[in-house]
Design a protein around this motif. Structure first.
Motif, PDB file in Angstrom:
ATOM      1  N   GLY A  25       9.591 -59.014  27.161  1.00  0.00           N
ATOM      2  CA  GLY A  25      10.630 -59.942  26.731  1.00  0.00           C
ATOM      3  C   GLY A  25      12.023 -59.461  27.064  1.00  0.00           C
ATOM      4  N   ASP A  26      12.221 -58.146  27.056  1.00  0.00           N
ATOM      5  CA  ASP A  26      13.522 -57.563  27.376  1.00  0.00           C
ATOM      6  C   ASP A  26      13.307 -56.111  27.767  1.00  0.00           C
ATOM      7  OD1 ASP A  26      13.008 -56.237  24.989  1.00  0.00           O
ATOM      8  OD2 ASP A  26      14.393 -57.452  23.814  1.00  0.00           O
ATOM      9  N   LEU A  27      14.379 -55.452  28.119  1.00  0.00           N
ATOM     10  CA  LEU A  27      14.327 -54.029  28.458  1.00  0.00           C
ATOM     11  C   LEU A  27      15.135 -53.243  27.444  1.00  0.00           C
ATOM     12  CD1 LEU A  27      14.851 -54.051  32.345  1.00  0.00           C
ATOM     13  CD2 LEU A  27      12.689 -53.873  31.094  1.00  0.00           C
ATOM     14  N   ASP A  28      14.554 -52.150  26.971  1.00  0.00           N
ATOM     15  CA  ASP A  28      15.239 -51.242  26.060  1.00  0.00           C
ATOM     16  C   ASP A  28      15.473 -49.926  26.786  1.00  0.00           C
ATOM     17  OD1 ASP A  28      15.228 -52.631  23.323  1.00  0.00           O
ATOM     18  OD2 ASP A  28      13.131 -52.815  23.946  1.00  0.00           O
ATOM     19  N   LEU A  29      16.737 -49.602  27.045  1.00  0.00           N
ATOM     20  CA  LEU A  29      17.083 -48.371  27.748  1.00  0.00           C
ATOM     21  C   LEU A  29      17.679 -47.360  26.776  1.00  0.00           C
ATOM     22  CD1 LEU A  29      16.903 -50.448  30.154  1.00  0.00           C
ATOM     23  CD2 LEU A  29      18.569 -49.011  31.317  1.00  0.00           C
ATOM     24  N   LEU A  30      17.196 -46.131  26.868  1.00  0.00           N
ATOM     25  CA  LEU A  30      17.741 -45.033  26.076  1.00  0.00           C
ATOM     26  C   LEU A  30      18.383 -44.023  27.013  1.00  0.00           C
ATOM     27  CD1 LEU A  30      14.937 -44.323  23.451  1.00  0.00           C
ATOM     28  CD2 LEU A  30      16.921 -45.814  23.254  1.00  0.00           C
ATOM     29  N   ASP A  46      26.920 -54.988  38.102  1.00  0.00           N
ATOM     30  CA  ASP A  46      27.034 -56.186  38.937  1.00  0.00           C
ATOM     31  C   ASP A  46      26.109 -57.322  38.523  1.00  0.00           C
ATOM     32  OD1 ASP A  46      29.013 -55.111  40.452  1.00  0.00           O
ATOM     33  OD2 ASP A  46      27.722 -54.500  42.119  1.00  0.00           O
ATOM     34  N   GLU A  47      24.939 -57.004  38.020  1.00  0.00           N
ATOM     35  CA  GLU A  47      23.958 -58.043  37.720  1.00  0.00           C
ATOM     36  C   GLU A  47      24.110 -58.627  36.322  1.00  0.00           C
ATOM     37  OE1 GLU A  47      19.921 -57.770  39.147  1.00  0.00           O
ATOM     38  OE2 GLU A  47      20.376 -55.823  40.034  1.00  0.00           O
ATOM     39  N   VAL A  48      25.108 -58.171  35.572  1.00  0.00           N
ATOM     40  CA  VAL A  48      25.308 -58.684  34.221  1.00  0.00           C
ATOM     41  C   VAL A  48      25.948 -60.068  34.268  1.00  0.00           C
ATOM     42  CG1 VAL A  48      26.598 -58.358  32.069  1.00  0.00           C
ATOM     43  CG2 VAL A  48      25.408 -56.421  33.135  1.00  0.00           C
ATOM     44  N   ALA A  49      25.317 -61.020  33.587  1.00  0.00           N
ATOM     45  CA  ALA A  49      25.876 -62.371  33.505  1.00  0.00           C
ATOM     46  C   ALA A  49      26.631 -62.578  32.210  1.00  0.00           C
ATOM     47  CB  ALA A  49      24.761 -63.403  33.609  1.00  0.00           C
ATOM     48  N   GLU A  50      26.190 -61.902  31.141  1.00  0.00           N
ATOM     49  CA  GLU A  50      26.813 -62.097  29.833  1.00  0.00           C
ATOM     50  C   GLU A  50      26.704 -60.822  29.019  1.00  0.00           C
ATOM     51  OE1 GLU A  50      26.330 -64.971  25.855  1.00  0.00           O
ATOM     52  OE2 GLU A  50      24.929 -65.133  27.552  1.00  0.00           O
ATOM     53  N   ALA A  99      28.930 -54.987  22.587  1.00  0.00           N
ATOM     54  CA  ALA A  99      29.272 -53.690  23.190  1.00  0.00           C
ATOM     55  C   ALA A  99      29.975 -52.838  22.158  1.00  0.00           C
ATOM     56  CB  ALA A  99      30.153 -53.875  24.426  1.00  0.00           C
ATOM     57  N   GLY A 100      29.485 -51.626  21.976  1.00  0.00           N
ATOM     58  CA  GLY A 100      30.091 -50.694  21.035  1.00  0.00           C
ATOM     59  C   GLY A 100      30.079 -49.300  21.599  1.00  0.00           C
ATOM     60  N   GLY A 101      30.249 -48.315  20.739  1.00  0.00           N
ATOM     61  CA  GLY A 101      30.330 -46.943  21.208  1.00  0.00           C
ATOM     62  C   GLY A 101      28.993 -46.367  21.612  1.00  0.00           C
ATOM     63  N   THR A 102      27.910 -46.786  20.945  1.00  0.00           N
ATOM     64  CA  THR A 102      26.601 -46.205  21.241  1.00  0.00           C
ATOM     65  C   THR A 102      25.550 -47.245  21.617  1.00  0.00           C
ATOM     66  OG1 THR A 102      25.953 -46.288  18.903  1.00  0.00           O
ATOM     67  CG2 THR A 102      27.014 -44.263  19.700  1.00  0.00           C
ATOM     68  N   ARG A 103      25.890 -48.520  21.534  1.00  0.00           N
ATOM     69  CA  ARG A 103      24.895 -49.526  21.912  1.00  0.00           C
ATOM     70  C   ARG A 103      25.567 -50.749  22.509  1.00  0.00           C
ATOM     71  NH1 ARG A 103      21.704 -50.867  16.594  1.00  0.00           N
ATOM     72  NH2 ARG A 103      21.674 -48.586  16.600  1.00  0.00           N
ATOM     73  N   ALA A 104      24.863 -51.366  23.422  1.00  0.00           N
ATOM     74  CA  ALA A 104      25.354 -52.587  24.056  1.00  0.00           C
ATOM     75  C   ALA A 104      24.169 -53.441  24.449  1.00  0.00           C
ATOM     76  CB  ALA A 104      26.211 -52.258  25.276  1.00  0.00           C
ATOM     77  N   SER A 105      24.405 -54.732  24.533  1.00  0.00           N
ATOM     78  CA  SER A 105      23.356 -55.671  24.908  1.00  0.00           C
ATOM     79  C   SER A 105      23.926 -56.671  25.896  1.00  0.00           C
ATOM     80  CB  SER A 105      22.824 -56.390  23.663  1.00  0.00           C
ATOM     81  OG  SER A 105      21.784 -57.276  24.001  1.00  0.00           O
ATOM     82  N   VAL A 106      23.207 -56.866  27.009  1.00  0.00           N
ATOM     83  CA  VAL A 106      23.676 -57.787  28.039  1.00  0.00           C
ATOM     84  C   VAL A 106      22.526 -58.676  28.486  1.00  0.00           C
ATOM     85  CG1 VAL A 106      25.370 -56.100  28.868  1.00  0.00           C
ATOM     86  CG2 VAL A 106      23.131 -56.262  29.993  1.00  0.00           C
ATOM     87  N   VAL A 107      22.881 -59.758  29.132  1.00  0.00           N
ATOM     88  CA  VAL A 107      21.889 -60.619  29.788  1.00  0.00           C
ATOM     89  C   VAL A 107      22.183 -60.588  31.282  1.00  0.00           C
ATOM     90  CG1 VAL A 107      20.955 -62.941  30.025  1.00  0.00           C
ATOM     91  CG2 VAL A 107      21.654 -62.105  27.765  1.00  0.00           C
ATOM     92  N   GLN A 129      17.223 -59.931  29.224  1.00  0.00           N
ATOM     93  CA  GLN A 129      18.128 -59.208  28.329  1.00  0.00           C
ATOM     94  C   GLN A 129      17.850 -57.722  28.408  1.00  0.00           C
ATOM     95  OE1 GLN A 129      18.687 -60.803  24.352  1.00  0.00           O
ATOM     96  NE2 GLN A 129      19.002 -58.762  23.485  1.00  0.00           N
ATOM     97  N   VAL A 130      18.915 -56.925  28.417  1.00  0.00           N
ATOM     98  CA  VAL A 130      18.801 -55.475  28.481  1.00  0.00           C
ATOM     99  C   VAL A 130      19.637 -54.880  27.356  1.00  0.00           C
ATOM    100  CG1 VAL A 130      19.068 -53.403  29.888  1.00  0.00           C
ATOM    101  CG2 VAL A 130      18.559 -55.590  30.995  1.00  0.00           C
ATOM    102  N   ASP A 131      19.019 -54.046  26.554  1.00  0.00           N
ATOM    103  CA  ASP A 131      19.704 -53.359  25.468  1.00  0.00           C
ATOM    104  C   ASP A 131      19.798 -51.882  25.805  1.00  0.00           C
ATOM    105  OD1 ASP A 131      19.794 -55.754  24.003  1.00  0.00           O
ATOM    106  OD2 ASP A 131      17.801 -55.378  23.181  1.00  0.00           O
ATOM    107  N   LEU A 132      21.002 -51.317  25.669  1.00  0.00           N
ATOM    108  CA  LEU A 132      21.234 -49.900  25.972  1.00  0.00           C
ATOM    109  C   LEU A 132      21.679 -49.184  24.709  1.00  0.00           C
ATOM    110  CD1 LEU A 132      21.596 -47.600  28.099  1.00  0.00           C
ATOM    111  CD2 LEU A 132      23.988 -48.328  28.275  1.00  0.00           C
TER     112      LEU A 132
END
Length: 574
Positions: A198-203, A220-224, A228-236, A242-245
């Motif tokens: 369903g999504d990607l979880d990156l650590l 470059d591939e981020v659409a949205e 975004a914070g100091g230790t976590r961010a989420s993009v589509v 969706q990718v969560d870092l």
């Protein structure tokens, strides 16, 4: 580890659900539900009563048989009946009970009449109008089911594993190259090698002051950018994925990796083990009070709760905790264990490369043999081979083998299994081959009895070696045909032939549950690429991932054998 009443009650409820889906005696089903209710409400632990020598048959609804099962669960941590029922029904079937409005009786009807095994299959059946015709359903019920499933899954669009890997691999490489970045791992269902994600979880671990977050959100591939914070961010991404870092400190990296790899059910089981030891486990570590006692790597987290490290592919709460506790974890097959590939095509039919191209590509990946298995004549859309063309290709393979070094081409065919169970080519032609791969490519909608008998008759053919993509499914395109897989696996054992795990990302067929079934029945599985070009051998990684989800070890896989040993095995089927 102590077993609590709630654990026993949950097992009895699952037994009742599975029995009801199977259509067992209603009185037997009711007995398990009543026993589950008794145990759930019992103020004293059943294990304590057993330690005191109490007679459990004195409890309401607990007869001698159920008392014996309670004792078995308390003493061993598992129930042999439940283990058997889990083998007899696909693991995902009980997930259907999570859909509002579906009880065991309706799940039973959906499974037996439409072979609905997963939520995804349920959605397609409702969307295609196949549910309304079942007795006791109708148009309104079908609409309610469709809406319930849509509500259940609407929040997540899933991507096939190989598609998600394209984004995961490039994004990982991008992050790994950033200054100050240490470890980068993709967790979640991707790491567990689920067929879809369903999504990607990156650590990530990174030095203080690293610009990893800013670079990630500006990728470059981020659409949205969702957050975004100091230790976590989420993009589509532009693909819709969706990718969560999350950036974590090195002392917590292992704990975070465990937590975000999941699955949810596995994590809950680990937390329960920790609680029984007076510990707390979360994404930051393993804690005794306020003191972190483990968490820098995954091994330390599992050791903290008394277990060896458990491979990610097994973390589905399907027996891996018990196996780890009892020292029965399998040593899972690795990609490097594969010595050859027994299913590949060339441009002689619907492939794209020559015999030499395919041989050299397979050798470059470290394989020492490759079976060329073109389609047979019945599959006209793939320009299948007739006896004359197949004979010519065999001659060409023999000539090429005299020139090749480091790899041997085997002569084979992916022969169509016709509706009556006969094979699409005559015996004198099949007898010249090193192996015969049988496949169903037509008449997918036969009844379960007819489809099963069709395949069993084909397997009885004296030249039959291997059953290709045994369920016939194409992910998100075609449902598995209705077939008794346990009968097929047991017949393969009796006949001495083998089953394929087709590694093509559109197939990943065998199902992981069927891999486990084959392992338990002693039937070897061949992990094959079904390559149609020299690039397709890379798909073997997904086949190995599926095999690992199915608990397969090196010795459970046919094509981990060296060529001489392989020839001895397949010769017995010819």
């Amino acid at each position: 580890m102590p077993v609590h009443n709630a654990d026993i009650a949950a097992r009895f409820e699952e037994i009742a659900d599975r029995l009801e889906i199977q259509g067992a005696n209603p009185f037997r089903i009711r007995a398990y539900r009543n026993a589950a209710r008794t145990l759930a409400e019992l103020p004293q632990e059943a294990r304590v009563l057993l330690e005191k020598g109490e007679d459990l048959t004195r409890l309401p609804g607990i007869g001698a048989d159920l008392a014996a099962k309670v004792r078995e669960i308390v003493e061993t941590g598992h129930c042999s009946l439940l283990d058997r029922l889990r083998r007899e029904l696909p693991p995902a079937v009980t997930e259907l009970l999570q859909i509002p409005g579906l009880g065991p009786k309706r799940v039973k009807a959906l499974y037996h009449d439409l072979d609905v095994q997963t939520v995804e299959q349920l959605y397609r059946a409702a969307r295609d109008g196949r549910i309304r015709a079942l007795p006791g359903f109708g148009d309104k019920t079908e609409l309610n089911i469709l809406q319930a499933v849509e509500a259940h899954v609407s929040q997540t669009h899933r991507f096939k594993l190989a598609v998600a890997a394209q984004y995961a691999d490039t994004l990982t490489a991008f992050l790994q190259a950033l200054p100050g970045v240490g470890q980068v791992t993709v967790a979640g269902s991707f790491r567990r090698m689920r067929e879809t994600v369903g999504d990607l979880d990156l650590l990530v671990t990174a030095q203080a002051g690293s610009a990893v977050m800013q670079r990630f959100t500006a990728y470059d591939e981020v659409a949205e950018v969702l957050s975004a914070g100091g230790t976590r961010a989420s993009v589509v991404l532009k693909s819709g994925l969706q990718v969560d870092l999350r950036v974590v400190e090195p002392p917590s990296y292992g704990a975070a990796l465990c937590y975000f790899t999941g699955s949810k059910a596995h994590n809950i089981a680990i937390r329960r083990l920790a609680q029984k030891r007076g510990l707390k486990v979360n994404e930051y570590g393993v804690f005794r009070g306020s003191e972190r006692i483990a968490g820098d790597d995954e091994t330390s987290v599992y050791a903290g709760v008394g277990l060896p490290w458990i491979p990610p592919e097994l973390r589905e709460d399907r027996g891996e905790i018990e196996a780890a506790r009892e020292g029965r974890l399998p040593r899972l097959v690795e990609l490097s264990d594969l010595r050859g590939d027994l299913h590949a095509h060339t441009r002689a039919t619907d492939g794209h490369d020559s015999l030499r191209d395919m041989a050299e590509a397979a050798r470059a990946l470290g394989l020492s043999y490759l079976a060329i298995t073109e389609h047979s004549r019945h599959l006209t859309v793939a320009h299948g081979l007739d006896p004359l063309r197949l004979t010519r290709q065999c001659d060409e393979i023999d000539r090429l083998n005299l020139e090749l070094e480091g790899i041997v081409l085997l002569k084979g065919i992916e022969v169509d299994i016709l509706e009556d169970g006969s094979l699409d080519l005559p015996d004198d032609v099949l007898g010249r081959l090193d192996l015969v791969v049988g496949a169903v490519h037509s008449r997918f909608h036969l009844t379960r009895a007819k489809q099963t008998e069709r395949i069993l008759r084909a397997m009885d053919h004296p030249h039959f070696t291997l059953l290709a993509h045994p369920s016939g499914r194409l992910l998100e395109q075609r449902e598995p045909y209705d077939v008794d897989m346990l009968r097929i696996i047991r017949h393969a054992r009796q006949r001495g032939c083998f089953l394929e795990l087709n590694a093509h990302p559109e197939r990943l067929d065998l199902l992981d549950s069927h891999c486990q079934m084959a392992k338990e029945e002693g039937v070897l599985v061949s992990i094959n690429s079904d390559a149609h070009s020299r690039y397709d051998f890379a798909n073997l990684r997904y086949g190995v991932g599926q095999a690992r989800r199915g608990w397969l070890e090196k010795d459970d896989v046919l094509n981990t054998r060296p060529l001489a040993a392989l020839r001895r095995l397949i010769r017995r089927t010819m």
